[in-house]
Design a protein around this motif. Structure first.
Motif, short mmCIF file in Angstrom:
data_model
loop_
_atom_site.label_atom_id
_atom_site.label_comp_id
_atom_site.label_asym_id
_atom_site.label_seq_id
_atom_site.Cartn_x
_atom_site.Cartn_y
_atom_site.Cartn_z
N PHE A 207 0.81 -1.20 0.00
CA PHE A 207 0.00 0.00 0.00
C PHE A 207 0.85 1.26 0.00
O PHE A 207 1.82 1.38 0.74
CB PHE A 207 -0.93 0.01 1.21
N GLY A 208 0.46 2.19 -0.85
CA GLY A 208 0.97 3.54 -0.80
C GLY A 208 -0.15 4.47 -0.36
O GLY A 208 -1.31 4.05 -0.23
N ALA A 209 0.19 5.72 -0.15
CA ALA A 209 -0.80 6.69 0.32
C ALA A 209 -1.99 6.76 -0.64
O ALA A 209 -1.81 6.96 -1.83
CB ALA A 209 -0.17 8.06 0.46
N GLY A 210 -3.19 6.54 -0.09
CA GLY A 210 -4.40 6.66 -0.88
C GLY A 210 -4.75 5.46 -1.73
O GLY A 210 -5.77 5.48 -2.44
N ASP A 211 -3.95 4.39 -1.68
CA ASP A 211 -4.21 3.22 -2.51
C ASP A 211 -5.44 2.47 -2.04
O ASP A 211 -5.61 2.23 -0.84
CB ASP A 211 -3.03 2.24 -2.47
N ASP A 212 -6.29 2.06 -2.99
CA ASP A 212 -7.26 1.02 -2.70
C ASP A 212 -6.58 -0.32 -2.96
O ASP A 212 -5.38 -0.37 -3.32
CB ASP A 212 -8.54 1.19 -3.52
N LEU A 213 -7.31 -1.43 -2.79
CA LEU A 213 -6.68 -2.74 -2.90
C LEU A 213 -6.11 -2.98 -4.29
O LEU A 213 -4.98 -3.48 -4.43
CB LEU A 213 -7.69 -3.84 -2.53
N GLU A 214 -6.85 -2.63 -5.33
CA GLU A 214 -6.34 -2.87 -6.68
C GLU A 214 -5.07 -2.08 -6.94
O GLU A 214 -4.09 -2.61 -7.49
CB GLU A 214 -7.40 -2.50 -7.73
#
Length: 259
Positions: free
Chosen positions: A24-31
């Motif tokens: 995960f990066g900042a603001g990432d959703d799962l996809e």
């Protein structure tokens, strides 16, 4: 486990059909986080043109590498996963091959394997590294993602079958990193650039559980999965999440370079 049916996994995985930890990066959703993880594995291969993927899942990593110009041989023993990969990546359907890593020969610039080693069993760890050493050209790179049990907990864990080994992955075993490093070194594979991201796996599992619960509530799981199975699967996802949050297990990426 992998042959529960593609429709089952479609109901709660993200659109990449990736069944391994995201990054995960900042603001990432799962996809987005799964695509970030895939990009991380690809970057470790450093532009390899001829790539073997051991345990290709539903094909997203292989498809990404092929789109970047690599010739990919992607192997699996799951008929369900291979059928999906061939159907959804028809331009490279011939790249998805039913094969056992122990039987692989040939020489590749790069090898990728994401959370495959946990399923092979401890007795086959040497054979897994034999495959990498045999199939990599000198100077070639292998990009691995693996789940490891903390070294000081490993012996007690390995002595008996836990919930995961009993109900989900019979014969599987999380790795002991120190033993893996030794096996790699004995085969002339330099261990480099390890990155640990266990809390990302906890977040991945939480996202999967949220998706799974939603699918169960909406009745969108395929027929045949009764309430007992739904409770078991939810417990499996929560059990794993707790392990990563507690720090007893972690997930890592590493690059192995053939000397």
């Amino acid at each position: 486990h992998y042959d529960l049916g593609n429709d089952f996994y479609v109901a709660w995985l993200d659109p990449t059909m990736t069944y391994s930890s995201a990054m995960f990066g900042a603001g990432d959703d799962l996809e987005a986080a799964q695509r970030r993880k895939i990009a991380g594995i690809a970057a470790r291969l450093d532009g390899a043109r001829d790539v073997l993927e051991i345990g290709c899942g539903w094909g997203s990593l292989a498809a990404t590498l092929a789109a970047d110009g690599a010739h990919v041989t992607a192997i699996s023993l799951s008929d369900e996963q291979l059928a999906w990969a061939r159907a959804h990546h028809p331009d490279m359907a011939g790249s998805f091959v039913k094969a056992d890593y122990r039987d692989m020969i040939g020489r590749y610039d790069g090898i990728a394997s994401v959370e495959m080693v946990e399923a092979v069993g401890r007795e086959y760890w040497p054979a897994f590294f034999d495959c990498i050493a045999r199939c990599l050209r000198p100077g070639g790179r292998a990009a691995l993602q693996f789940i490891a049990m903390r070294d000081d907990l490993f012996d007690a864990y390995a002595r008996s079958a836990d919930f995961i080994q009993t109900y989900i992955f019979p014969g599987g075993l999380l790795i002991r990193e120190s033993e893996f490093r030794r096996l790699a070194a004995e085969r002339g594979l330099e261990w480099a650039d390890q990155a640990d991201f266990g809390l990302d796996y906890a977040e991945t599992l939480k996202a999967w559980r949220d998706n799974f619960d939603r699918a169960a509530e909406e009745g969108s799981l395929p027929a045949g999965f009764d309430q007992r199975f739904i409770r078991l699967w939810r417990f499996y996802l929560m059990y794993c999440e707790g392990g990563f949050r507690g720090g007893g297990i972690t997930v890592s990426q590493v690059t192995l370079v053939k000397e």
